[in-house]
Scaffold this motif. Structure first.
Motif, PDB file in Angstrom:
ATOM      1  N   ALA A 136      11.510  11.894 -23.175  1.00  0.00           N
ATOM      2  CA  ALA A 136      12.021  10.737 -23.850  1.00  0.00           C
ATOM      3  C   ALA A 136      12.901  10.506 -24.917  1.00  0.00           C
ATOM      4  O   ALA A 136      13.861  10.961 -25.338  1.00  0.00           O
ATOM      5  CB  ALA A 136      11.086  10.827 -25.042  1.00  0.00           C
ATOM      6  N   ALA A 137      13.335   8.943 -24.061  1.00  0.00           N
ATOM      7  CA  ALA A 137      15.244   8.425 -23.995  1.00  0.00           C
ATOM      8  C   ALA A 137      15.111   8.374 -26.480  1.00  0.00           C
ATOM      9  O   ALA A 137      14.453   8.064 -26.419  1.00  0.00           O
ATOM     10  CB  ALA A 137      15.791   7.415 -23.691  1.00  0.00           C
ATOM     11  N   VAL A 138      16.547   9.391 -26.255  1.00  0.00           N
ATOM     12  CA  VAL A 138      16.407   8.690 -28.084  1.00  0.00           C
ATOM     13  C   VAL A 138      17.515   7.363 -28.021  1.00  0.00           C
ATOM     14  O   VAL A 138      19.277   7.681 -27.503  1.00  0.00           O
ATOM     15  CB  VAL A 138      17.449  10.542 -28.088  1.00  0.00           C
ATOM     16  CG1 VAL A 138      17.188  10.318 -30.012  1.00  0.00           C
ATOM     17  CG2 VAL A 138      16.551  11.298 -28.064  1.00  0.00           C
ATOM     18  N   ASP A 139      17.430   7.049 -28.646  1.00  0.00           N
ATOM     19  CA  ASP A 139      18.178   6.051 -29.323  1.00  0.00           C
ATOM     20  C   ASP A 139      19.127   7.013 -30.774  1.00  0.00           C
ATOM     21  O   ASP A 139      19.092   7.104 -31.620  1.00  0.00           O
ATOM     22  CB  ASP A 139      17.491   5.094 -30.653  1.00  0.00           C
ATOM     23  CG  ASP A 139      18.538   4.430 -31.062  1.00  0.00           C
ATOM     24  OD1 ASP A 139      20.063   4.212 -30.933  1.00  0.00           O
ATOM     25  OD2 ASP A 139      18.149   2.988 -31.884  1.00  0.00           O
ATOM     26  N   PRO A 140      20.585   7.318 -30.807  1.00  0.00           N
ATOM     27  CA  PRO A 140      21.479   7.798 -31.131  1.00  0.00           C
ATOM     28  C   PRO A 140      21.843   7.021 -32.334  1.00  0.00           C
ATOM     29  O   PRO A 140      22.215   7.599 -33.274  1.00  0.00           O
ATOM     30  CB  PRO A 140      22.663   7.672 -30.041  1.00  0.00           C
ATOM     31  CG  PRO A 140      22.110   6.460 -29.218  1.00  0.00           C
ATOM     32  CD  PRO A 140      21.353   6.675 -28.956  1.00  0.00           C
TER      33      PRO A 140
END
Length: 577
Positions: free
Chosen positions: A109-113
């Motif tokens: 899953a993509a992560v919001d930095p």
């Protein structure tokens, strides 16, 4: 929660060095039929299982699968877990189908930095293997917290190892209540959805290999009707593409009243649709509660005999579910077996057409331990009394898992499945403080398992062993292997590449840790693969202990010096805490 968040510091240090592997189940432990063999491949969520590390250095495990693994074109098993949270990434696993082997885990899953939060995908189906490579999957909902529009609707996604899940843009935000997906041989994907809150009882759509989306059919709903009153069905669920090119599926609500079942409310339909003329969709059968009630665990599979086989989670005298069949032309509907509890309860997850031509499935509960069962329909006897039903295996919870979630067929002629809960009990080697006894730990993250269909037929043999399974840094161990009736051996894990059928290899790992060695070869007798795995555990070199110097009085100062050293060591350890 990861093991790093729960274990004391000493155990965390030990876990970095000691990895426990799962072994095969005891032969025939709960097997009810001698010609099949169920083998546990891995226990999931084991804190010391060999797993990969994400970018921040956190160790990752995979837990609680809701669908069976899919056999990839590269010979690995792949699966994605539904377990996730805002700060812990959702994960996929892959592993060679070898008993006692190790699996790799990776965040998908993509992560919001900026926030550290991950996308959250609520998966609704097993993976489907794409002809072009990788997999398709279906999510009931997707919550995005990264740049771009967030949405709570479902999504069809693509998945490749080493990449995050990627929703197909043509359907983004449009799948309010996805039902199922099925893949045609040419790579065309068919799927179902419904949006009862907005007056849409059901829809069938298509996505071509180029990713272009098209609506094929909307289930009709007359003015004033509810979904339960829709004669053509509502709430479409599982579907499959048969060999005749037609799409077959089930809907969990609606249907026309049946004259042969007076007083019973329709409980869903089975339909057929020609993709070339979708408006001509026809209902082949209307279910009633005494036969079976359909929900999102319903399954469909085409046999080699011109029949379609399916399961319903509820129904029958014990309301424990049933298995049925119907011809592709819609004739001959028959309930083959109703479950009673001892033979299984609540069939769910995908049915699998196996290499022997029979249909295999699992139940979530039932059996002696109420942990679920494995069964098959012998299609050649499906028309006889008993419907060709055979109970094959009863899960026990520990060590083989509980709540199995269906089966898929592998290219190697075997079946593969997963359990959502349960798992093995194992010993974790605690090295700090020194000489501590091993600690017994039980996993409840589920298991991966393999079903061998012709267990009584002789096959290739392969042995893989170490001269010592535990050494210290700088010490050599000898890896030896021998295969008979086998060819094309391939190494994986810590080593790689083609290997001879017999050989030895001197190992001198440069640092402490756990090193897994797997060898798989073509089985020249049974077909498919034969494989073996072993693990070398390497401990740090022993610390050098300096002898205390004599004070010149017959050594009387020696014990005092040792005591002072021990007190100093304890004080420094307390300060670090």
């Amino acid at each position: 929660m990861t093991p790093e968040n729960t274990a004391p510091a000493a155990r965390r240090a030990a876990a970095a060095l000691a990895f426990a592997l799962c072994a095969a189940l005891p032969a025939g432990a709960q097997t009810l039929n001698a010609d099949i063999k169920v083998t546990s491949l891995a226990g999931l969520a084991m804190p010391e299982a060999p797993v990969s590390v994400d970018q921040s250095g956190r160790k990752m495990s995979v837990t609680n699968l809701d669908a069976p693994p899919r056999y990839g074109s590269d010979g690995y098993l792949y699966a994605i877990s539904n377990q996730r949270s805002g700060s812990n990434p959702q994960r996929a696993l892959r592993m060679k189908p070898v008993a006692g082997g190790s699996y790799e885990a990776a965040a998908v899953a993509a992560v919001d930095p900026a926030t550290g939060f991950n996308e959250q995908w609520s998966l609704a189906s097993m993976l489907l293997r794409r002809p072009a490579g990788g997999f398709y999957g279906l999510a009931r909902t997707v919550t995005r917290r990264v740049a771009g529009p967030g949405f709570e609707n479902g999504a069809v996604f693509t998945f490749e190892w080493g990449r995050t899940l990627d929703a197909l843009p043509s359907l983004a935000g449009k799948l309010s209540s996805p039902g199922g997906i099925a893949l045609a041989p040419d790579g065309t994907l068919f799927g179902t959805l419904s949006d009862l809150a907005n007056g849409l009882p059901g829809r069938i759509y298509r996505i071509d290999p180029a990713g272009v989306h098209a609506v094929l059919y909307d289930f009709p709903l007359a003015a004033g009707e509810t979904a339960a009153q829709a004669a053509g069905g509502a709430w479409p669920l599982a579907l499959t593409v048969a060999g005749n090119g037609q799409v077959y599926g089930v809907a969990g609500s609606g249907g026309a009243p049946r004259a042969d079942k007076p007083g019973e409310t329709p409980a869903g339909v089975l339909y057929r649709m020609d993709p070339a003329s979708p408006a001509a969709l026809s209902v082949l059968h209307t279910f009633v509660p005494s036969e079976g009630s359909l929900d999102d665990t319903a399954a469909l599979a085409e046999g080699r005999d011109g029949w379609l086989y399916g399961s319903a989670r509820a129904g029958g005298a014990a309301a424990a579910g049933m298995v049925y069949r119907i011809r592709l032309d819609g004739s001959g509907f028959a309930v083959l077996h109703t479950f009673g509890g001892a033979d299984g309860k609540f069939p769910s997850g995908p049915l699998a057409l196996a290499a022997d031509g029979n249909i295999y499935g699992t139940t979530r509960n039932g059996g002696a331990s109420d942990a679920g069962t494995l069964f098959r329909i012998v299609t050649a006897r499906a028309g006889e009394a008993g419907g060709g039903f055979e109970p094959l295996y009863q899960f026990r919870g520990m060590p083989d898992g509980k709540v199995p979630v269906g089966l898929t067929a592998g290219d190697d002629g075997r079946l593969y499945g997963a359990t959502r809960n349960g798992g093995p009990e194992y010993q974790r080697a605690v090295q700090f403080p020194p000489n501590s006894p091993p600690e017994t730990v039980q996993s409840d993250g589920g298991t991966l398992f393999q079903v061998e269909l012709d267990a009584l037929k002789p096959g290739a043999t392969l042995s893989l062993s170490l001269s010592a399974e535990m050494v210290t840094v700088g010490t050599q161990a000898l890896l030896s292997w021998t295969a008979t009736d086998a060819a094309n051996c391939e190494a994986s894990g810590t080593w790689s590449g083609a290997q001879p059928v017999t050989g030895t290899l001197a190992l001198t790992p440069p640092k402490a840790g756990s090193y897994g060695y797997t060898l798989s070869c073509d089985d020249l007798l049974k077909g498919g693969k034969v494989a073996a795995s072993t693990t070398l555990r390497v401990n740090p070199a022993a610390a050098v202990v300096l002898e205390p110097q004599s004070a010149g009085n017959g050594g009387a100062a020696g014990p005092l010096a040792l005591a002072a050293l021990a007190l100093g060591w304890a004080w420094r350890r307390a300060r670090r805490r």
